[in-house]
Design a protein around this motif. Sequence first.
Motif, PDB file in Angstrom:
ATOM      1  N   ASP A 152      -3.447   8.247   5.461  1.00 19.26           N
ATOM      2  CA  ASP A 152      -2.766   7.621   4.320  1.00 19.26           C
ATOM      3  C   ASP A 152      -2.609   8.642   3.198  1.00 19.26           C
ATOM      4  O   ASP A 152      -3.550   8.905   2.444  1.00 19.26           O
ATOM      5  CB  ASP A 152      -3.563   6.415   3.829  1.00 19.26           C
ATOM      6  N   THR A 190      -3.672   8.302  -0.607  1.00 22.30           N
ATOM      7  CA  THR A 190      -5.051   8.416  -1.076  1.00 22.30           C
ATOM      8  C   THR A 190      -5.283   9.702  -1.870  1.00 22.30           C
ATOM      9  O   THR A 190      -6.338   9.860  -2.492  1.00 22.30           O
ATOM     10  CB  THR A 190      -6.038   8.383   0.105  1.00 22.30           C
ATOM     11  N   MET A 208      -7.211   1.548   1.312  1.00 23.65           N
ATOM     12  CA  MET A 208      -6.644   1.587   2.667  1.00 23.65           C
ATOM     13  C   MET A 208      -6.595   0.216   3.324  1.00 23.65           C
ATOM     14  O   MET A 208      -5.784  -0.011   4.218  1.00 23.65           O
ATOM     15  CB  MET A 208      -7.396   2.597   3.518  1.00 23.65           C
TER      16      MET A 208
END
Length: 65
Positions: A16, A19, A63
Amino acid sequence: MTVTKDTLIGEVLEADRTTAHFFFEMGMHCLGCPASAAETVEEACMVHGVPAQELIDKLNKHMAE
């Protein structure tokens, strides 16, 4: 993905990319460096004086959303 203290920074970013700002907030501005990608979350937190569990909780919450 569930982030733990042993998760590599590179694995988190690969899972991801959004992040990245969590790492920037803790003072880790060298995310593009190959060495940082091979660091664990715990190692990065120790170097930057950030409580590992605090960052892990933020990453996992983000997440999961």
